[in-house]
Write an enzyme that holds these catalytic residues in place. Structure first.
Site, short mmCIF file in Angstrom:
data_model
loop_
_atom_site.label_atom_id
_atom_site.label_comp_id
_atom_site.label_asym_id
_atom_site.label_seq_id
_atom_site.Cartn_x
_atom_site.Cartn_y
_atom_site.Cartn_z
N ARG A 171 -47.36 70.80 -142.27
CA ARG A 171 -47.76 69.38 -142.21
C ARG A 171 -47.30 68.63 -143.46
O ARG A 171 -48.01 67.76 -143.97
CB ARG A 171 -49.28 69.23 -142.04
CG ARG A 171 -49.84 69.78 -140.74
CD ARG A 171 -49.29 69.04 -139.54
NE ARG A 171 -49.94 69.44 -138.31
CZ ARG A 171 -49.53 70.43 -137.52
NH1 ARG A 171 -48.45 71.14 -137.83
NH2 ARG A 171 -50.18 70.71 -136.40
N SER A 181 -55.56 66.29 -134.70
CA SER A 181 -56.38 66.96 -135.73
C SER A 181 -56.62 65.99 -136.88
O SER A 181 -55.67 65.41 -137.42
CB SER A 181 -55.64 68.17 -136.30
OG SER A 181 -55.33 69.09 -135.29
N GLU A 240 -55.45 65.16 -142.46
CA GLU A 240 -54.05 65.17 -142.00
C GLU A 240 -53.59 63.74 -141.68
O GLU A 240 -52.44 63.39 -141.85
CB GLU A 240 -53.93 66.04 -140.75
CG GLU A 240 -52.49 66.23 -140.32
CD GLU A 240 -52.32 66.55 -138.86
OE1 GLU A 240 -52.26 65.60 -138.05
OE2 GLU A 240 -52.26 67.74 -138.52
#
Ligand code: FAD
Ligand code: EPU
Length: 346
Positions: A163, A233, A329
Site C-alpha cells: 500500500r 479497508s 489507508e
C-alpha cells in the site's frame, strides 16, 4: 464541463456531502495542464486531482477546484512473450480487467472489482488476492505541473511497497499521473494462494474462473459503494516484528496473520478489530461493517466527523487491547488538500 460550488457527494465513495468551489472533468493531458491545474496553482487556489474518489475521506468543504481525471485510451503491443498495455490514467480499473480478459489477455484477474482509476492504482500499489500492481507494472507516466514536462518512471523507480509507492511521498501539487504501462506474460500462471482461490484446480483453472471467484468473494464481504458508502479497508494491515507478533499470537491465537518475505508478520487488522467485538459498532451515521470489520460504512447520514470519531475509537480500542496502533489507508483531504491521516486519528 464545469460548475460552481459543487457537491462532492457523487465524487467520493464514502458519500460525504461536502462542497468544492468547482469540479472540472479533464479528458486530456493538455486540458489537465493548461486549463485547469496551472491556473489553480498560479492563482494559489488549492487543486485536487481525483480518479473515482474511492480512497479519500473529505474532512470538510474543499476550498478550491477538484479535477476529475478522465484521460482515456488503451493501446496494446506485443513481444514474443508479453503483452504491453499503455493505459490512460482516467480509465476505470475494473473495466480494464474485464476488457483485457475478454481479449484473451490474462494477468489482472486477481485485481478484479477494485474501484478507481488506472492512474490511481500505482499510488498505493493496489493489491488483492495475492497480487499487487507492482507485479504487472512496467512504468508510470507523469506530468510535472510546474513546467508541463513529462517523465516516465520505470517500475523500479516507483519504490512499490505494501500500500505504498514513491507517489505517496511526492508533493501532490507537482505532478499528476497521466498513463500507466502494464506488462502481462503470455504464458499465464494462476495465483491461487488466497482465500477461496485455493479451492480451484491449478491444472484446469482459467483466468475467467479466477475472475469470477474473486468477484464473488468480494461481493460477499465488501459492500458496494453504490449502495453503502465506504472506501474499502480503512486501515492498513499492521506489519509487526516476528518476536513481538508471536508473543501476541500466543495470547490471542484467533488473530489471522501471515508472514511477509522478510519474515515479519502481517496481522489482520480486520481480525484485531473483530476481536474487540466492534463489528456493527456505530457512531452517528458511521459504522463498522458487520461482514468485514476493516471496512467503515456511511449508513446514510454520516458526516466526516462521525467517520473520524469511529476511526479514533476503533484505533484506541485495538491499541489498548493489543498494543498495536493501526494506520489509516484512506487519504484524508482537508479544505486545502491532502493531510496526514494518522495525525487526525491519533
Ligand atoms: P481517488 O480516491 O480518486 O484518489 C486517491 C488519491 O490519489 C488522492 O490523494 C488523489 O488526489 C490521488 N490521485 C488520484 N488520481 C491521481 C493522478 N492521476 N495523479 C496523481 N494523484 C492522483 N484498494 C486496494 O489496493 N485493494 C482492494 O482490494 C481495494 N478494495 C476496495 C474496495 C472498495 C469497495 C473501495 C471503495 C475501495 C477499495 N480499495 C482497494 C481502495 C481504492 O479502490 C484504491 O485505492 C484505488 O486505487 C483508488 O482509486 P481512485 O481513482 O478512486 O482514487
Ligand atoms: N477477518 C476477520 N474478521 C473480519 C474480516 C476478516 O477475522 O471482520 C479475517 C478473515 O477471516 C481472514 C483475514 O481476516 O482470515 C483477512 O481478511 P480478508 O481476506 O478479507 O482481507 P483483509 O486483510 O481484511 C486485505 C486488503 C483488501 C483486499 C483483501 C483481499 C488491506 C488493508 N486490505 O483485506 O484491500 O481486498 O485483503 O486480498 O490490505 C483495500 O485496500 O481497500 C482493500 C479492500
Amino acid at each position: 464541463m464545469s460548475s460552481q460550488r459543487v457537491s462532492l457527494k457523487p465524487w467520493n465513495t464514502f458519500g460525504i456531502d461536502v462542497y468544492a468551489n468547482n469540479v472540472i472533468i479533464v479528458h486530456s493531458v493538455e486540458s489537465l495542464f493548461c486549463n485547469s491545474w496551472t491556473n489553480g496553482v498560479r492563482q494559489s487556489e488549492p487543486v485536487l486531482l481525483l480518479g473515482e474518489g474511492s480512497n479519500v475521506l473529505f474532512l470538510q468543504d474543499f476550498r478550491g477546484k477538484v479535477l476529475i481525471n478522465r484521460i482515456k485510451g488503451i493501446s496494446v503491443t506485443e513481444t514474443t512473450h508479453t503483452w504491453l498495455l499503455h493505459v490512460g490514467a482516467g480509465e476505470n480499473w475494473h473495466q480494464l480487467v474485464e476488457t483485457t480478459l475478454c481479449k484473451g489477455l490474462a494477468g489482472l484477474e486477481n485485481l478484479a472489482l477494485i474501484p478507481g482509476c488506472v492512474g490511481s492504482a500505482p499510488i498505493q500499489n493496489i493489491g488483492a488476492y495475492g497480487v499487487e500492481l507492482r507485479q504487472v507494472c512496467e512504468y508510470v507516466d507523469i506530468i510535472l505541473l510546474n513546467d508541463g514536462s513529462h517523465q516516465r518512471l520505470k517500475a523500479t523507480e516507483c519504490c512499490f511497497g505494501y500500500r505504498d509507492s514513491v507517489f505517496k511521498h511526492r508533493d501532490k501539487n507537482h505532478y499528476a499521473i497521466i498513463a500507466v504501462g502494464l506488462r502481462l506474460i503470455k504464458q499465464w500462471r494462476p495465483v491461487l494462494s488466497h482465500g477461496a482461490l485455493k479451492m480451484l484446480n491449478p491444472k484446469t483453472v482459467t483466468p475467467i474462473q479466477v475472475f469470477h471467484t474473486v468477484c464473488e468473494t468480494r461481493r460477499s464481504k465488501i459492500p458496494n459503494p453504490k449502495y453503502i458508502g465506504n472506501a474499502g479497508s480503512f486501515f492498513k494491515n499492521p506489519l509487526v516484528r516476528a518476536s513481538i507478533a508471536f508473543n501476541l499470537l500466543a495470547l490471542h491465537p484467533k488473530i489471522p496473520y501471515h508472514l511477509n518475505n522478510n519474515g515479519d508478520v502481517v496481522l489482520s487488522a480486520a481480525g484485531l478489530i473483530d476481536q474487540c467485538k466492534l463489528k456493527g459498532y456505530r457512531i452517528g451515521g458511521a459504522a463498522v461493517h458487520d461482514q468485514q470489520a476493516l471496512v467503515f460504512i456511511n449508513t446514510g447520514t454520516a458526516s466526516s466527523e462521525d467517520i473520524v470519531n469511529l476511526a479514533r475509537i476503533v484505533r484506541r480500542r485495538v491499541g489498548e487491547k493489543f498494543n498495536i496502533w493501526l494506520e489509516p489507508e484512506v487519504c484524508f483531504i482537508s479544505s486545502q488538500g491532502k493531510i496526514d491521516a494518522l495525525e487526525v486519528v491519533r
